[in-house]
Design an enzyme around this catalytic site. Structure first.
Site, PDB file in Angstrom:
ATOM      1  N   GLU A 164       0.806  -1.221   0.000  1.00 29.06           N
ATOM      2  CA  GLU A 164       0.000   0.000   0.000  1.00 29.06           C
ATOM      3  C   GLU A 164       0.839   1.272   0.000  1.00 29.06           C
ATOM      4  O   GLU A 164       0.736   2.117   0.900  1.00 29.06           O
ATOM      5  CB  GLU A 164      -0.954   0.010   1.200  1.00 29.06           C
ATOM      6  CG  GLU A 164      -1.934  -1.136   1.221  1.00 29.06           C
ATOM      7  CD  GLU A 164      -2.936  -1.065   2.363  1.00 29.06           C
ATOM      8  OE1 GLU A 164      -3.912  -1.827   2.324  1.00 29.06           O
ATOM      9  OE2 GLU A 164      -2.748  -0.242   3.282  1.00 29.06           O
ATOM     10  N   GLU A 360      -5.131  -8.691   0.920  1.00 29.37           N
ATOM     11  CA  GLU A 360      -5.799  -8.370   2.184  1.00 29.37           C
ATOM     12  C   GLU A 360      -7.283  -8.165   1.930  1.00 29.37           C
ATOM     13  O   GLU A 360      -7.670  -7.531   0.938  1.00 29.37           O
ATOM     14  CB  GLU A 360      -5.255  -7.076   2.824  1.00 29.37           C
ATOM     15  CG  GLU A 360      -3.880  -7.164   3.423  1.00 29.37           C
ATOM     16  CD  GLU A 360      -3.451  -5.832   4.041  1.00 29.37           C
ATOM     17  OE1 GLU A 360      -4.341  -5.060   4.485  1.00 29.37           O
ATOM     18  OE2 GLU A 360      -2.241  -5.569   4.061  1.00 29.37           O
TER      19      GLU A 360
END
Length: 457
Positions: A164, A360
């Site tokens: 991320e 995720e």
């Protein structure tokens, strides 16, 4: 029966700084999180800092046995840069022994390690020199990546560079959430560019080393949905996608920073400082696969009072509440499973159907002890429903040809979550902070075990 392909990767995800603990011992130097906690502990939920987290440093072998019991065949975690190279140059041999045993133990139990290099944990020694704001961060990360490949390349065949990356850019330099907690659009752009170049230098090092394996990047992709079909709302959606998704997706997969993004930054006087050879580096080092973190969509509208050049993200696009939305009240995030199908479709149609996996997906809930039965097992049906709904949409995307090879939930054992500490829990296993980090399985863990055995539900 919804059934997934054979050899599908079923697993969970975590990170070194959120699980290992021992954050200022065993040869590890401080990260920005360690230093920030020492300076401002009041910013952290209940004074919960990064020192102990879930104590995986001591308990990883038992946790891996638990993974095997559930049938996991893969697990993603990260290496702590500050543990492996405490000063950026000197190898910490205790860290080498720890990670080698960690990865070997995973493999011994039939669990493939997917290893990430950076999960928001900037070394403090580098932050003092400017961190990602400076070009020296690119060389420092390249050295670290090459060291990790050399030391663990015989054990790990799936690597990722960043988790991320848009988060440490936006949260640190546009939203005031993560250190250095400032709002500076120009610095944010430069931080993003150096992060991007650091990624490509790591990929270049990986290929030059002749490692037997693949390398990718993990991106949190939240598709943008416009409030209306008005030109201004559609423009806000386009810019939201360019900044939050395409800024890394396009160069990492297609080999080029989006032209529209470059033009926008140029008009705004926000273009980053670059160096000769950067474009060639980007063009020649595409990733082998993608990890995609999906939790929620982006609902956007045109700004009410925009400024140009922009000084904050709200000058470019603003969020709005979709009238039909469902919300996880503990995080304030919208629950929108169909977004995962839209991601699958986007990767197939716009990104050469590159191999990818859900790196995720999960649901954080506070005070889960409320839902424990008489035996103390948390009855987290809400988490089961969340996973089931998202897996249905993922299965739809796969059945239409999207090249997805796995699904990882966040996370295996409850973990520390930055400023939020242990406020919201995500794990298949409860971690009891008051009883030596004792692990207790939740109902969702048992459900996941059955689903893995059946390859679906």
């Amino acid at each position: 029966m919804i059934q997934f392909p054979e050899n599908f990767l079923w697993g969970a995800a975590a990170s070194a700084p959120q699980t290992e603990g021992h954050s200022l011992s065993n040869g590890k130097s401080p990260s920005t999180w360690d230093q920030w906690f020492s300076m401002c502990p009041e910013k952290f939920n209940q004074g919960q800092g990064p020192e102990t987290t879930s104590n995986v440093y001591e308990m990883y072998r038992q946790d891996i046995e638990r993974m095997a019991t559930l049938g996991l065949n893969s697990y993603r975690t990260s290496i702590a840069w500050t543990r492996l190279l405490p000063d950026g140059q000197t190898i910490n041999q205790e860290a080498v022994s720890f990670y080698r045993d960690y990865f070997q133990t995973l493999k011994r139990y039939g669990i493939e390690p997917i290893i990430n290099l950076f999960h928001f944990d900037m070394p403090w020694w580098l932050m003092k020199k400017g961190g990602w704001e400076t070009r020296i961060s690119v060389d420092a990360f390249s050295t670290y990546a090459a060291t990790a490949f050399q030391l663990f390349g015989d054990l790990v065949t799936k690597w990722t560079t960043f988790n991320e990356p848009i988060v440490h850019i936006e949260s640190g330099y546009l939203q005031g959430y993560h250190f250095p907690a400032i709002v500076d659009m120009q610095k944010a752009v430069q931080v993003g560019y150096h992060t991007l170049i650091a990624h490509f230098r790591a990929v270049e090092k990986f290929r030059a080393a002749g490692i037997n394996g693949e390398i990718g990047i993990i991106l949190n992709i939240s598709p943008a949905y416009a409030r209306s079909k008005s030109p201004s709302d559609l423009e806000a959606k386009k810019l939201a996608d360019l900044i939050s998704s395409k800024s890394f997706l396009d160069p990492c997969v297609l080999g080029e920073i989006p032209q529209e993004l470059k033009e926008y930054l140029n008009r705004a006087g926000l273009s980053p400082v670059t160096q000769k050879g950067d474009q060639k580096l980007i063009r020649e080092n595409p990733v082998d696969f993608l990890g995609i973190n999906y939790y929620q969509p982006m609902r956007v509208k045109s700004p009410e009072c925009p400024n140009f050049p922009p000084t904050t993200l709200s000058d470019i696009f603003e969020s709005y509440d979709w009238p039909e939305r469902r919300v996880n009240p503990y995080r304030g995030w919208e629950i929108y499973p169909a977004g995962i199908y839209d991601v699958a479709k986007m990767i197939k149609e716009d990104y050469r159907n590159i191999p990818w996996y859900i790196a995720e997906n999960g649901m954080g809930v506070a005070d889960e002890e409320r839902f424990a039965d008489e035996a103390g097992v948390i009855q987290d049906d809400y988490r089961i429903d969340f996973m089931r709904e998202h897996l249905l949409q993922l299965h739809k995307g796969i059945s239409e040809g999207s090249n997805c090879f796995g699904y990882h939930t966040w996370t295996f054992v409850d973990c520390w979550s930055w400023l939020n500490g242990y406020r919201n829990r995500y794990g298949f296993y409860k971690v009891d902070l008051m009883r030596d980090y004792q692990r207790t399985i939740k109902k969702s863990g048992l459900w996941f075990k059955d689903m893995i055995r059946n390859r679906g539900f």
